[in-house]
Design an enzyme around this catalytic site. Structure first.
Site, short mmCIF file in Angstrom:
data_model
loop_
_atom_site.label_atom_id
_atom_site.label_comp_id
_atom_site.label_asym_id
_atom_site.label_seq_id
_atom_site.Cartn_x
_atom_site.Cartn_y
_atom_site.Cartn_z
N ASP A 47 0.84 -1.20 0.00
CA ASP A 47 0.00 0.00 0.00
C ASP A 47 0.88 1.25 0.00
O ASP A 47 0.37 2.37 -0.09
CB ASP A 47 -1.00 -0.02 1.17
CG ASP A 47 -0.34 -0.06 2.53
OD1 ASP A 47 0.91 -0.09 2.60
OD2 ASP A 47 -1.08 -0.05 3.54
N SER A 48 2.21 1.07 0.08
CA SER A 48 3.13 2.20 -0.13
C SER A 48 2.91 2.84 -1.49
O SER A 48 3.36 3.95 -1.73
CB SER A 48 4.59 1.72 -0.01
OG SER A 48 4.81 0.59 -0.82
N ASP A 86 -1.11 -6.33 -0.63
CA ASP A 86 -1.28 -5.68 0.67
C ASP A 86 -2.75 -5.32 0.88
O ASP A 86 -3.38 -4.70 -0.01
CB ASP A 86 -0.45 -4.38 0.66
CG ASP A 86 0.25 -4.13 1.97
OD1 ASP A 86 0.08 -4.92 2.92
OD2 ASP A 86 0.99 -3.13 2.04
N LYS A 116 -0.94 -9.53 2.71
CA LYS A 116 -0.25 -9.04 3.90
C LYS A 116 -1.18 -8.12 4.65
O LYS A 116 -1.96 -7.37 4.03
CB LYS A 116 1.03 -8.28 3.51
CG LYS A 116 1.75 -7.67 4.71
CD LYS A 116 3.13 -7.13 4.35
CE LYS A 116 3.12 -5.73 3.78
NZ LYS A 116 2.55 -4.70 4.67
N GLU A 118 -1.37 -5.64 8.52
CA GLU A 118 -0.59 -5.07 9.62
C GLU A 118 -1.21 -5.40 10.97
O GLU A 118 -2.44 -5.42 11.10
CB GLU A 118 -0.50 -3.54 9.45
CG GLU A 118 0.24 -3.13 8.19
CD GLU A 118 0.39 -1.61 8.05
OE1 GLU A 118 -0.01 -0.87 8.97
OE2 GLU A 118 0.92 -1.18 7.01
N GLU A 185 9.28 -4.15 10.56
CA GLU A 185 9.66 -2.83 10.03
C GLU A 185 10.15 -1.90 11.14
O GLU A 185 9.47 -1.68 12.14
CB GLU A 185 8.47 -2.19 9.29
CG GLU A 185 8.83 -0.80 8.74
CD GLU A 185 7.89 -0.26 7.69
OE1 GLU A 185 6.95 -0.97 7.28
OE2 GLU A 185 8.09 0.90 7.27
O1 KIV Z 1 3.54 -1.18 1.63
C1 KIV Z 1 4.74 -1.52 1.66
O2 KIV Z 1 5.52 -1.27 0.74
C2 KIV Z 1 5.20 -2.22 2.84
C3 KIV Z 1 6.67 -2.45 2.97
C4 KIV Z 1 7.30 -1.23 3.54
C5 KIV Z 1 6.99 -3.65 3.77
O3 KIV Z 1 4.43 -2.59 3.67
#
Ligand code: KIV
Length: 280
Positions: A47-48, A86, A116, A118, A185
């Site tokens: 989600d970055s 994500d 993924k 959090e 992280e």
């Molecule tokens: O969204 C992302 O790119 C991440 C990484 C920083 C692990 O969660």
């Protein structure tokens, strides 16, 4: 030569054999192709993308639809790497049903191989339910950008013994819930080492030191394409942003000076056709 898809079993075996795991982010087809070609084990459609591709201030606003759109582009490009989608903020925190439905969408509509999310102890029940539904889950603890305001901004977590113990509990809870791997992280090196030794599943570090089972970076950071800020844990292996500005400036200058396009960039006509055109 096309190599077969990297499986979760291979990722697990790498930990057992002491081989390092590599993961990079990708959000589009060409980057996915290149990351795959470089032999990287896993691609995270993180989600970055909210920040490095969509220009948003944080990862919070990115939607399920946007995530699926980008995951689909990545799965078209990468045929070997294991692709992790994500789950965006509030797509899994509201209820277990929502979490399963949204995790399933990243696989069914996006084509991701796993998801993924959090959180640690507080997310264990959700992780358990999603895994039980047949969807592999990667956890993510430490600096969790979706809850940045709660954590007090982009800063390292687990720096005192109490907080470090909570991170170890988080990792163990994720493992017990069935997660196949955990991103660590921005946590101190000794804490990441301790977690890596105390869980059977692979840890993938970002700002968590060298003892993790693998490493992940945001590709835009690694290649110098995002310069709003560069976290301390990033190593820039290239300066593509700089190279691109230089290329754009050269293009502008060559167009303005009549250098581009040259004869080799154009199309010709048969001489008799050209003559007819001129005669008109
Ligand atoms: O969204 C992302 O790119 C991440 C990484 C920083 C692990 O969660």
């Amino acid at each position: 030569m096309t190599r077969s898809k990297v499986t979760i079993l291979e990722i697990q075996n790498k930990k057992e054999n002491g081989q390092k795991i590599t993961m990079l982010t990708a959000y589009d087809y060409p980057t996915a192709l290149l990351v795959d070609r470089a032999g990287i084990d896993m691609i995270l459609v993180g989600d970055s993308l909210a920040m490095v591709v969509l220009g948003l201030e944080t990862t919070v606003p990115v939607t399920m639809e946007e995530m699926i759109h980008h995951i689909r582009a990545v799965t078209r490009g990468a045929k070997r790497a294991h692709i992790v989608g994500d789950l965006p903020f509030l797509s899994y925190q509201t209820s277990i049903e929502e979490a399963i439905r949204n995790a399933g969408r990243l696989l069914k509509e996006g084509g991701a191989d796993s998801v993924k999310l959090e959180g640690g102890v507080e997310m264990a029940e959700v992780v358990h339910a999603v895994v039980k539904a047949g969807i592999p889950v990667m956890g993510h603890i430490g600096l969790t950008p979706q809850t940045l305001s709660k954590l007090g901004g982009f800063k390292a977590q687990g720096r005192d013994a109490e907080a470090a113990k909570r991170l170890i509990e988080d990792a163990e809870a994720l493992q017990d819930a069935g997660a196949y791997s955990i991103v660590l992280e921005a946590i101190p090196t000794p804490v990441a080492k301790r977690i890596t030794e105390s869980v059977r599943i692979p840890t993938i570090g970002i700002g968590a030191g060298p003892h993790c089972d693998g490493q992940v970076l945001v590709t835009h950071d690694l290649v110098g394409l995002f310069d709003r800020f560069v976290p301390r844990f990033v190593k820039q292996y290239a300066q593509l942003g700089k190279a691109m500005v230089e290329a754009f400036e050269t293009f502008r200058r060559e167009v303005e000076e009549g250098i581009f396009p040259g004869p080799e960039h154009g199309f010709s006509m048969k001489p008799e056709e050209e003559a007819k055109l001129e005669a008109d």
